[in-house]
Design an enzyme around this catalytic site. Structure first.
Site, PDB file in Angstrom:
ATOM      1  N   PRO A   1       0.788  -1.227   0.000  1.00  0.00           N
ATOM      2  CG  PRO A   1      -0.120  -1.091   2.130  1.00  0.00           C
ATOM      3  CD  PRO A   1       0.578  -2.023   1.203  1.00  0.00           C
ATOM      4  CG  ASN A   2      -0.335   4.322   1.273  1.00  0.00           C
ATOM      5  OD1 ASN A   2      -1.315   4.808   0.731  1.00  0.00           O
ATOM      6  ND2 ASN A   2      -0.372   3.819   2.500  1.00  0.00           N
TER       7      ASN A   2
ATOM      8  NE  ARG B   1       3.056   7.271   2.512  1.00  0.00           N
ATOM      9  CZ  ARG B   1       3.434   6.113   3.011  1.00  0.00           C
ATOM     10  NH1 ARG B   1       3.938   5.188   2.231  1.00  0.00           N
ATOM     11  NH2 ARG B   1       3.297   5.872   4.291  1.00  0.00           N
TER      12      ARG B   1
ATOM     13  CE1 TYR C   1       8.376   4.972   3.198  1.00  0.00           C
ATOM     14  CE2 TYR C   1       7.095   6.991   3.282  1.00  0.00           C
ATOM     15  CZ  TYR C   1       7.391   5.748   3.783  1.00  0.00           C
ATOM     16  OH  TYR C   1       6.703   5.262   4.873  1.00  0.00           O
TER      17      TYR C   1
ATOM     18  CG  ASN D   1       8.359  -1.963   0.104  1.00  0.00           C
ATOM     19  OD1 ASN D   1       7.737  -1.997   1.159  1.00  0.00           O
ATOM     20  ND2 ASN D   1       9.004  -0.883  -0.307  1.00  0.00           N
TER      21      ASN D   1
ATOM     22  CB  ALA E   1       1.480  -0.179   6.350  1.00  0.00           C
TER      23      ALA E   1
ATOM     24  CG  ASP F   1      -0.214 -17.633   7.975  1.00  0.00           C
ATOM     25  OD1 ASP F   1       0.834 -17.803   8.645  1.00  0.00           O
ATOM     26  OD2 ASP F   1      -1.349 -17.557   8.491  1.00  0.00           O
TER      27      ASP F   1
ATOM     28  CD  GLU G   1      10.773  -7.552   5.811  1.00  0.00           C
ATOM     29  OE1 GLU G   1      10.293  -6.613   6.465  1.00  0.00           O
ATOM     30  OE2 GLU G   1      11.123  -8.636   6.327  1.00  0.00           O
TER      31      GLU G   1
ATOM     32  CG  HIS H   1      10.989  -2.294   4.582  1.00  0.00           C
ATOM     33  ND1 HIS H   1       9.622  -2.241   4.469  1.00  0.00           N
ATOM     34  CD2 HIS H   1      11.292  -3.482   5.153  1.00  0.00           C
ATOM     35  CE1 HIS H   1       9.113  -3.352   4.980  1.00  0.00           C
ATOM     36  NE2 HIS H   1      10.098  -4.124   5.387  1.00  0.00           N
TER      37      HIS H   1
ATOM     38  NE  ARG I   1       9.704   5.858   8.658  1.00  0.00           N
ATOM     39  CZ  ARG I   1       8.729   5.582   7.804  1.00  0.00           C
ATOM     40  NH1 ARG I   1       8.858   4.588   6.937  1.00  0.00           N
ATOM     41  NH2 ARG I   1       7.623   6.288   7.795  1.00  0.00           N
TER      42      ARG I   1
END
Length: 147
Positions: A11-12, A19, A24, A74, A77, A87, A98, A100, A107
């Site tokens: 999301p986002n 943003r 970011y 990524n 949230a 899962d 993973e 970010h 943060r």
């Protein structure tokens, strides 16, 4: 499909570039895709690049990646909230890195916990768009999943 890397964004991330650029960066989602495509091409890999704001759709994308070289994820949230995503990774035995853009450990405290990290091969955070390239490099040279 074994020569395919899936890059999945949560999301986002469609708002990258506008943003919170101080957190970011100024790269857009199109810039991220272009960097991922170039990294995959260097390794002779195909790329599936997706972004969604919906948790269930991200789970579906993970399931559809079954049998691929691996996934750069990524989850944004959802990293900090989604047992369903963890899962899904376990259920299909995905080789996941993973990623970010920001350093989540510099943060807010709630961002320090990840449901993805325990089921991922590795974690890259805080290196901006370069983190995606590094994750693709890792998947391109990775052997079997490390548990």
């Amino acid at each position: 499909m074994p020569d395919t890397v899936h890059v999945l964004n949560g999301p986002n991330l469609n708002l990258l570039g506008t943003r919170e650029p101080e957190v970011y960066g100024r790269a857009t989602i199109a810039d991220v895709e272009a960097a991922c495509r170039a990294a995959c091409e260097r390794h002779g890999l195909d790329l599936v690049f997706r972004q969604t704001n919906h948790e269930g759709e991200l789970v579906t994308f993970l399931q559809e990646a079954r049998g691929s070289r691996g996934v750069v994820l990524n989850a944004a949230a959802y990293t900090h909230t989604s047992v369903a995503i963890a899962d899904a990774i376990k259920a299909v035995g995905l080789n996941v890195v993973e990623v970010h853009l920001s350093n989540v450990f510099a943060r807010e405290a709630f961002r320090h916990h990840s449901y993805v990290s325990p089921v991922a091969r590795g974690v890259i955070c805080g290196l901006g768009v370069d983190g995606y390239r590094l994750a693709i490099d890792a998947l391109a040279t990775a052997g079997d999943r490390v548990s």
